[in-house]
Write an enzyme that holds these catalytic residues in place. Structure first.
Site, PDB file in Angstrom:
ATOM      1  N   HIS A  69      27.818  10.838  63.307  1.00 35.23           N
ATOM      2  CA  HIS A  69      28.698   9.674  63.279  1.00 35.23           C
ATOM      3  C   HIS A  69      30.169  10.084  63.210  1.00 35.23           C
ATOM      4  O   HIS A  69      31.020   9.439  63.821  1.00 35.23           O
ATOM      5  CB  HIS A  69      28.324   8.795  62.083  1.00 35.23           C
ATOM      6  N   ASP A 109      36.159  -2.471  44.827  1.00 33.85           N
ATOM      7  CA  ASP A 109      35.885  -3.888  44.589  1.00 33.85           C
ATOM      8  C   ASP A 109      36.026  -4.695  45.877  1.00 33.85           C
ATOM      9  O   ASP A 109      35.148  -5.485  46.229  1.00 33.85           O
ATOM     10  CB  ASP A 109      36.835  -4.442  43.525  1.00 33.85           C
ATOM     11  N   SER A 129      34.499   4.072  63.715  1.00 33.62           N
ATOM     12  CA  SER A 129      33.684   3.247  62.830  1.00 33.62           C
ATOM     13  C   SER A 129      34.434   1.964  62.452  1.00 33.62           C
ATOM     14  O   SER A 129      34.754   1.165  63.325  1.00 33.62           O
ATOM     15  CB  SER A 129      33.273   4.067  61.603  1.00 33.62           C
TER      16      SER A 129
END
Length: 304
Positions: free
Chosen positions: A285, A226, A130
């Protein structure tokens, strides 16, 4: 209240396995490239299993929200089966590696370009899942001399926003509210309950909750939410690139996953002209977690 982790641990490496020390290091400085300058690499936390020095090492790059321990059992098994050195590492803003505002693929590629020569692991077989797969692809395109072979696990060099639930996962994680002083087992249970309305899959919730850790007596997310949120569009995309990587390449797909589609094949062949595409049946996945034996067999077959 739940907070984000801001500390990391520097690895201590010897022969065989490596262990993590307990020293705490401040947040790494901003490494964003300016005026075309290369991003400044950060020192990644890693584990290195020993093996034959004359064989290219296997280097695993985890995906979004993951860490180097995702590949622990597979790394040990492949080290025994192939006799090769095996490196697992935490990407920046994940696991025990430093937090940094720059979460671009260029920055993540620079981190690995810095680490591999330091460890004497050039060239290596890059195996990226990924987000880690996109990082590995970019590194191979930028520095092909560092890469012996490339394996991209259920990802392609195109935008993947349409099939990704990662932004929803991140919003759910940031919304969790856990009171201070709650025992860890109770806190994890409460966090799981708060994630459930958004993330129904128990396996996915358990995977995300591996990022909930205790630091200085407080429960924190060790993944830098963040930075991930600020760079989510970049993480879902892939940097434009004109040069190709001509080395042996395997795109290993999950049979039940939609991350790599037939419409992606043209771009795969353009950037990786010697690419093979192989599908692991009954895998989603997270191919390495769903079908670990088939995953390792595919790697061994590609190495042969």
């Amino acid at each position: 209240m739940l907070r984000w982790a801001r500390t990391w641990r520097r690895p201590i490496v010897g022969f065989g396995r490596s262990w993590l020390g307990s020293s705490k290091v401040p947040v790494a400085p901003n490494s964003s490239g300016r005026d075309g300058a290369r991003p400044r690499p950060v020192p990644l936390s890693y584990n290195l299993l020993d093996g034959e020095a004359n064989l290219p090492a296997l280097v695993f790059l985890h995906g979004l929200f993951g860490c180097k321990t995702n590949f622990n059992s597979i790394a040990k098994a492949l080290a025994q089966q192939t006799g090769r050195r095996v490196l697992t590492m935490d990407a920046r803003n994940h696991g025990d590696s430093p937090h940094n505002p720059d979460m671009s693929y260029e920055a993540m590629s620079q981190d690995i370009q810095e680490l591999l020569p330091q460890l004497g692991l050039v060239p290596s077989v890059l195996i990226g899942h990924s987000m880690g797969g996109k990082t590995a692809m970019l590194l191979a395109l930028q520095r092909p001399e560092l890469v012996d072979r490339l394996i991209s696990v259920d990802i392609s060099p195109v935008e993947t926003t349409a099939v990704s639930d990662f932004p929803a996962y991140m919003a759910a994680m940031k919304a969790i509210n856990i009171p201070d002083g709650l025992p860890r087992s109770s806190a994890r249970k409460l966090a799981d309950e708060q994630l459930r309305p958004v993330i129904q899959d128990l396996g996915v919730r358990q995977f995300l909750l591996t990022n909930l850790v205790e630091v200085d007596g407080r429960l924190v997310w060790r993944v830098n939410l963040d930075a991930l949120a600020q760079h989510m569009r970049q993480i879902m995309a892939f940097p434009p690139h004109q040069e190709s990587y001509s080395g042996p390449t395997l795109f290993l797909l999950g049979g039940n996953s939609e991350f790599v589609r037939p419409s992606h094949h043209r771009e795969i062949q353009r950037l990786f002209p010697h690419a093979q595409i192989q599908t692991v049946p009954n895998a989603g996945h997270w191919v390495h977690a769903d079908r670990p034996q088939d995953f390792m067999a595919a790697i061994r077959g590609f190495l042969a």
